[in-house]
Motif scaffolding. Structure first.
Motif, short mmCIF file in Angstrom:
data_model
loop_
_atom_site.label_atom_id
_atom_site.label_comp_id
_atom_site.label_asym_id
_atom_site.label_seq_id
_atom_site.Cartn_x
_atom_site.Cartn_y
_atom_site.Cartn_z
N ASN A 21 0.95 -1.36 0.11
CA ASN A 21 0.90 -0.22 0.07
C ASN A 21 0.83 1.14 0.00
O ASN A 21 1.11 1.70 -0.72
CB ASN A 21 -0.97 -0.24 1.45
N LEU A 22 2.00 1.12 0.67
CA LEU A 22 2.72 2.59 1.26
C LEU A 22 3.73 2.48 -0.01
O LEU A 22 3.95 3.62 -1.17
CB LEU A 22 4.22 1.90 1.96
N SER A 23 4.23 1.36 -0.98
CA SER A 23 4.78 1.46 -2.08
C SER A 23 4.33 2.63 -3.42
O SER A 23 4.24 2.47 -3.60
CB SER A 23 5.86 0.55 -2.38
N ASP A 24 2.27 1.17 -3.39
CA ASP A 24 1.77 1.74 -4.53
C ASP A 24 1.57 2.94 -4.33
O ASP A 24 1.55 3.56 -5.71
CB ASP A 24 0.79 0.43 -4.92
N TYR A 25 0.76 3.84 -3.28
CA TYR A 25 0.26 4.86 -3.56
C TYR A 25 1.01 5.67 -3.82
O TYR A 25 1.01 6.84 -4.24
CB TYR A 25 -0.48 4.89 -1.99
N SER A 26 2.56 5.61 -3.29
CA SER A 26 3.45 6.40 -3.32
C SER A 26 4.15 6.90 -4.72
O SER A 26 4.64 7.53 -5.91
CB SER A 26 4.49 6.06 -2.54
N TRP A 27 3.86 5.46 -5.27
CA TRP A 27 4.68 5.28 -7.16
C TRP A 27 3.02 6.33 -8.05
O TRP A 27 3.54 6.52 -8.69
CB TRP A 27 4.81 4.38 -6.65
N ILE A 28 2.05 5.81 -7.70
CA ILE A 28 1.24 6.44 -8.87
C ILE A 28 1.32 7.94 -9.12
O ILE A 28 0.75 8.70 -9.39
CB ILE A 28 -0.10 6.18 -8.49
N LEU A 29 1.52 8.33 -7.48
CA LEU A 29 1.75 10.42 -7.51
C LEU A 29 3.13 10.65 -8.81
O LEU A 29 3.43 11.95 -8.12
CB LEU A 29 1.77 9.97 -6.31
N VAL A 30 4.15 9.44 -8.21
CA VAL A 30 5.59 10.38 -9.11
C VAL A 30 5.46 10.63 -10.52
O VAL A 30 5.62 11.63 -11.17
CB VAL A 30 6.51 9.42 -9.07
N PHE A 31 4.28 10.25 -11.17
CA PHE A 31 4.06 10.49 -12.96
C PHE A 31 3.79 11.75 -12.99
O PHE A 31 4.03 12.36 -13.85
CB PHE A 31 3.06 8.82 -13.42
N PRO A 32 2.68 11.79 -12.26
CA PRO A 32 1.36 13.16 -12.50
C PRO A 32 2.40 14.30 -12.29
O PRO A 32 2.50 15.16 -12.96
CB PRO A 32 0.80 13.46 -11.84
#
Length: 241
Positions: free
Chosen positions: A31-42
């Protein structure tokens, strides 16, 4: 003392998000890695479109496409079939957009004249790698040859290798620092995709997941440096104006 501009502020946020993503991967906190990662690209897309003047929509779609893919993985969590098809179709479109960006300013007559040997070597190299990747894919007993899933996987593999090859030709053709950064980014992203193929179809070793995350993280660091060059060029233009 560094001036806290919008670019620098977003850069700091990106570093924090990447650290959280890596931490989540290492300590099995999806959860920590996925939700952090989805913010990187935007945020990459934001930096490219809002902080630089010389933008290209093909490259921009590449950034936005990756943003949407990561978000859709969360949206369709639990619906593996929908997530697989939607994400893969979007990634195929994303890589196609990047390929168009790489070749759009080529003089093909000059290209074939100057890089004939390079193109022949890359053709044989890509053919071999595609063969190896297809052998990995066929390790999945549920995947039949010429099925829709098989065609998607093969198309995916062909596109990522085209990105790698064309980014090299793009760098040799232009010989700029920006071209070098795009090539290095492509190397990391493509090899991360190969590691992901091994992870999905051969072995679910935890180490492969870490290697995949590290490669794609380094790849997007090079993309960040590419955008940073565009940003600095924009600052110089603004000061002159």
């Amino acid at each position: 003392m560094m001036k806290l501009t919008k670019f620098n502020l977003v850069s700091i946020i990106l570093v924090i998000l990447v650290i959280l993503t890596v931490t989540g991967r290492i300590f099995s906190a999806p959860n920590l890695s996925d939700y952090s990662w989805i913010l990187v690209f935007p945020l990459f897309a934001y930096l490219y479109y809002s902080q630089t003047k010389q933008t290209n929509h093909y490259f921009g779609f590449f950034l936005i496409g990756f943003s949407l893919v990561e978000i859709l993985k969360i949206v369709f969590y639990g619906n593996d079939t929908m997530a697989y098809y939607v994400a893969n179709y979007l990634v195929i479109a994303t890589y196609t957009s990047l390929i168009i960006f790489l070749v759009k300013d080529f003089n093909f007559k000059l290209l074939f004249k100057q890089f004939k040997l390079h193109l022949v070597v890359l053709l044989f190299f890509n053919a071999y790698i595609i063969y190896v990747l297809n052998q990995m894919i066929m390790q999945d007993a549920q995947l039949s040859v010429y099925s829709l899933d098989f065609i998607i996987e093969v198309t995916y593999n062909v596109l990522i290798l085209l990105v790698l090859s064309l980014s090299l030709i793009h760098y040799l053709y232009h010989e700029t620092k920006q071209g070098l950064l795009l090539f290095l980014a492509s190397v990391c992203i493509v090899f991360s995709e190969m590691v992901q193929v091994a992870y999905l179809f051969i072995s679910s070793e935890y180490l492969l997941q870490i290697v995949y995350s590290a490669l794609i993280g380094v790849g997007f660091y090079f993309l960040y440096e590419y955008i940073k060059i565009k940003y600095k060029a924009t600052l110089k233009t603004t000061k002159i104006a």
